[in-house]
Each structure stands twice: as structure tokens, then as C-alpha cells.
Design an enzyme around this catalytic site. Structure first.
Site, PDB file in Angstrom:
ATOM      1  N   ASP A 155       0.843  -1.196   0.000  1.00  0.00           N
ATOM      2  CA  ASP A 155       0.000   0.000   0.000  1.00  0.00           C
ATOM      3  C   ASP A 155       0.878   1.245   0.000  1.00  0.00           C
ATOM      4  OD1 ASP A 155      -2.302   1.869   0.933  1.00  0.00           O
ATOM      5  OD2 ASP A 155      -3.269  -0.080   0.769  1.00  0.00           O
ATOM      6  N   ASP A 164      -0.597   1.623  17.991  1.00  0.00           N
ATOM      7  CA  ASP A 164      -1.438   0.430  17.837  1.00  0.00           C
ATOM      8  C   ASP A 164      -0.836  -0.610  16.902  1.00  0.00           C
ATOM      9  OD1 ASP A 164      -3.189   1.793  19.444  1.00  0.00           O
ATOM     10  OD2 ASP A 164      -4.672   2.192  17.867  1.00  0.00           O
ATOM     11  N   ASN A 286     -14.068   0.475  -6.314  1.00  0.00           N
ATOM     12  CA  ASN A 286     -15.068   1.403  -5.783  1.00  0.00           C
ATOM     13  C   ASN A 286     -15.786   2.198  -6.874  1.00  0.00           C
ATOM     14  OD1 ASN A 286     -14.090   0.637  -3.278  1.00  0.00           O
ATOM     15  ND2 ASN A 286     -12.779   2.433  -3.060  1.00  0.00           N
ATOM     16  N   ALA A 301      -8.090  -7.688  -8.862  1.00  0.00           N
ATOM     17  CA  ALA A 301      -9.083  -8.518  -8.177  1.00  0.00           C
ATOM     18  C   ALA A 301      -9.882  -9.386  -9.137  1.00  0.00           C
ATOM     19  CB  ALA A 301     -10.027  -7.635  -7.363  1.00  0.00           C
TER      20      ALA A 301
END
Length: 419
Positions: A155, A164, A286, A301
Site C-alpha cells: 500500500d 497500535d 469502488n 481482483a
């Protein structure tokens, strides 16, 4: 013979992708003969990659375990390669980006959402208030955490100092020449990494990470504008698998016109990864604007050997932006939460984002949980387990939702004898 240190290779932009028919040791020699150059000793710094002397201003790289190479070729060299039985295709090096032009913030459904305490329904979509429950994950004793499994997020990088996230030294690498550090200068990569591997007890108090004890690998393949090229992505895939990654999470791609075939380069790579026990998970895209228009699943994909992930809102309804199977050429395999998803953001805090980008790392994290709960489960068998365990949703068409909402391993799977 000039040395070719790895940092020099980063600044070279090969023009072509070469797909070999087989994963074979002699692929490097074949390309070296066509280019009339020799392999360089040492500069690859990777057992799976062979670097060739400069040809046409670029050091060609051959990824031996993928059966793929990148180079800049003359028209004559292209003709010679295409004439060889050992070569499937010679293709241009193309650009990929974040699904739906997220960096421009112009597509409905994928803009940055308000902070958690301000999140509201948007155009009838319900933000994912409890993503872990939605994917059947109820943390507690004996529940898999991803321990012992390596997941790579390809990414925009990661916030290396985020409280975190745990990123071990050497486990975050940039493949973007203009941004040599893996530090995330966009935010998208940090958010995706947080969905996969956010801590079980995050600084903000609310857990959002699916597999908090995975070994997280981060490959920056997209720059601060959310753009990158195939050669960067291929190099990152090779690096991640060389590091032992069992799952690759790619919330990136490019739109695919209806009726056009899926990307042959990513199909070849993904199929070979599956054969080697590595699962590639990617965002469906999207580009839809439901209910008026449904766009086809994008690349990579759409490839048959890539696990395609669509997005649902907090009520299991297909997200209005989520792409679907409209032409029979690119299927959605599973769906996961992708509307108003809370996760890490650069600077140490959290933010909500929407998109199939957010659904994808949920499935990558779930793949790690299944791999931990079922020793030896990898590649195609891991794919099959994810589909078989998905939760069907009444009214959600397979063309939109595939097998249903991806789910965590059930209690009997996570028993000590299976871990």
C-alpha cells in the site's frame, strides 16, 4: 561490469513486464541472452531475484519464483522474446492506484469519514460499528490472533510510530523511488495495516485489528498520491514472499472496462503464488454508484487466482461503491465491512474510511486467523476455507457478495489440537 546496488535499482523505471511460461531457473539466462548482458553478482540482496547488467538504461530483474521479469526492451528485443516458446507475453509496465481515486476524495462512499464520535449514516449506509462481531470474531481465551502467520500489506506504507501497530525492524520497505522510507505519507496504508494487525488493546480503547499478533510486513508500493507501477508491486510481492508472507493484502488496482479480460500479468503471478501456498487478496474496486450503475470488478481482483473482496455496510448491505460481477469475467469472492471502518491513522490516532480497500484487510486478517487455527492451511486450501466459512446474507446476490461475509474460525476450529 558495473555494480548495481539495490537503491540504484529503485530509481530505474523499466518499461516492460515479461511473463515466462514456467517458473524455471534458466529464465534469467534466457533474458540475459536476448539483452546480451550478464547477471550481476550480489546486488539483488534477495535469493529469489536475479539482476542483470544494464540494458537500455535499466537493470533488468528476473523474479525466479514468480516466473516474471521486468526490463526496458527495444522493439527488436520484444519481437525476439515473443517468438520464444518460453515466453507467454511481453506487456507494458502500467500504473495502479488506490481504488476509486480515493486521494481526490471525489467518489461517493470512499471519502474520509468523520471521527468515530461524529459518524452517521450516509445516503442510507450504516457505518460498521462493530466490525469484529460482523465477521464473527469475539476476542477471548483460545481465539486465534494470527500468531505465527506473516501478512504483507502492499500500500502507501505505514506510520512506523503508531502505538497500535508493531512493525519489526526490516519488516517495512519502500519500493517507491521518490519516497525511500516506508513511513506513510498518505494514510491509506496505515489504515489498512491497522485493520489487519491493530493491537488487541489499542491506545484509544476500542479494538479494530482482526489479527493483532500476526507478523506484519509492509511494502510501500504507492506514493503519497496513491499511485504506483506494476514493477514496484512485483518487486514487493517477491520481497514479501521471500520474507515468508503467507497472505498478501492489496487494496489497490485499476478499473476494468466491462467485457475486457482480467490482467494476465497478475493472473500468472497469483496462480503461481497459490501453488506455492501464498494467498493474494485484493479490493474489488469502488467505481460503482448503486443503484444507478454497477461497475465491473477491477484489476487485479478480477483475476481468477486473486481473492476478490467487496464491501458491505454495518447492516450487511452491499456498499453503493462496491464493484460487482457484471460481465462474468471478474467475480466477487467474499465481502467484508467497508463503510465507516475505524482504524489507525498517521499521527497515532484513528479515523474512519470507506471502500473495498477497508474490506480487503479484514479478509487478509481473517485468512491469518484461519491459517493459525488450522496448521498447514495455505494457498488454495486457505481460499476454500474462507469461502466455505463465509456467512450467507439473504438478498445479497453472489454477483455482489460472492459466498457472503467472511467469518473468523469457529470455536471448534480454534481448539488447541488445531492451532
Amino acid at each position: 561490469m558495473d555494480p548495481a546496488p539495490t537503491d540504484t535499482l529503485m530509481h530505474e523505471q523499466p518499461a516492460h513486464i515479461i511473463l515466462f511460461r514456467r517458473v524455471a531457473a534458466d529464465n534469467a539466462g534466457l533474458l540475459a541472452a536476448v539483452l546480451d548482458v550478464a547477471p550481476l553478482p550480489g546486488p539483488s540482496a534477495r535469493a529469489t531475484r536475479t539482476v542483470l547488467s544494464t540494458a537500455n538504461g535499466v537493470h533488468a530483474r528476473v523474479y525466479r519464483s514468480l516466473g516474471v521479469a521486468v526490463a526496458t526492451l527495444t522493439p527488436g528485443e520484444i519481437t525476439r522474446l515473443r517468438a520464444l516458446d518460453e515466453v507467454v507475453a511481453v506487456l507494458p509496465n502500467e500504473e495502479r492506484h488506490l481504488p476509486g481515486d480515493l486521494w481526490e476524495g471525489v467518489r461517493p462512499g470512499i471519502q474520509i469519514e468523520p471521527p468515530e464520535d461524529q459518524a452517521e449514516d450516509t445516503d442510507g449506509e450504516a457505518p460498521a460499528e462493530d466490525t469484529l462481531a460482523q465477521i464473527g470474531l469475539y476476542p477471548g481465551p483460545g481465539v486465534p490472533t494470527g500468531r505465527g502467520v506473516k501478512v504483507a500489506v502492499l500500500d502507501t506504507g505505514v506510520d512506523l510510530a503508531h502505538p497500535d501497530l508493531t512493525v519489526l525492524p526490516g519488516n517495512a520497505v519502500s519500493f517507491v523511488a521518490s519516497e525511500p522510507g516506508a513511513q506513510d505519507e498518505h494514510g491509506h496504508g496505515t489504515h489498512c495495516a491497522g485493520v489487519v494487525a491493530g493491537r488487541a488493546q489499542p491506545a484509544g480503547g476500542r479494538r479494530y485489528g482482526v489479527a493483532p499478533e500476526v507478523t506484519l510486513l509492509v511494502a510501500k508500493v504507492l506514493d503519497r498520491s496513491g499511485r504506483g507501477t506494476d514493477d514496484q508491486i512485483i518487486d514487493a510481492i517477491d520481497w514479501a514472499t521471500d520474507q515468508g508472507a503467507e497472505v498478501l493484502s492489496m487494496s489497490l488496482g485499476s478499473a476494468r472496462p466491462a467485457g475486457s479480460p482480467p490482467s494476465v500479468r497478475y493472473e500468472v503471478i497469483a496462480r503461481r503464488l497459490l501453488e506455492q501456498g501464498v494467498l493474494l487478496v485484493a479490493a474489488a474496486g469502488n467505481e460503482s454508484l448503486r443503484p444507478e450503475a454497477v461497475a465491473p470488478v477491477g484489476n487485479p481482483a478480477a483475476c481468477a487466482s486473486v481473492l476478490a473482496v467487496g464491501a458491505v455496510d454495518g447492516r450487511d448491505r452491499i456498499a453503493r461503491f462496491s464493484c460487482g460481477d457484471v460481465d462474468g469475467l471478474g467475480a466477487v469472492d467474499v465481502v467484508a465491512p467497508g463503510v465507516g471502518v475505524l482504524s489507525a491513522w498517521p499521527g497515532g490516532g484513528t479515523r474512519r474510511l470507506s471502500g473495498t480497500s477497508m474490506a480487503t484487510p479484514h479478509v487478509a486478517g481473517l485468512a491469518a486467523l484461519h491459517a493459525q487455527a488450522n496448521a498447514g492451511l495455505s494457498g488454495r486450501a486457505l481460499w476454500d476455507r474462507l469461502l466455505a466459512s463465509a456467512r450467507p446474507v439473504p438478498g445479497l446476490a453472489p454477483s455482489d457478495g460472492g459466498a457472503g461475509v467472511a467469518q473468523a474460525p469457529q470455536a471448534e476450529e480454534a481448539a488447541p489440537g488445531n492451532a
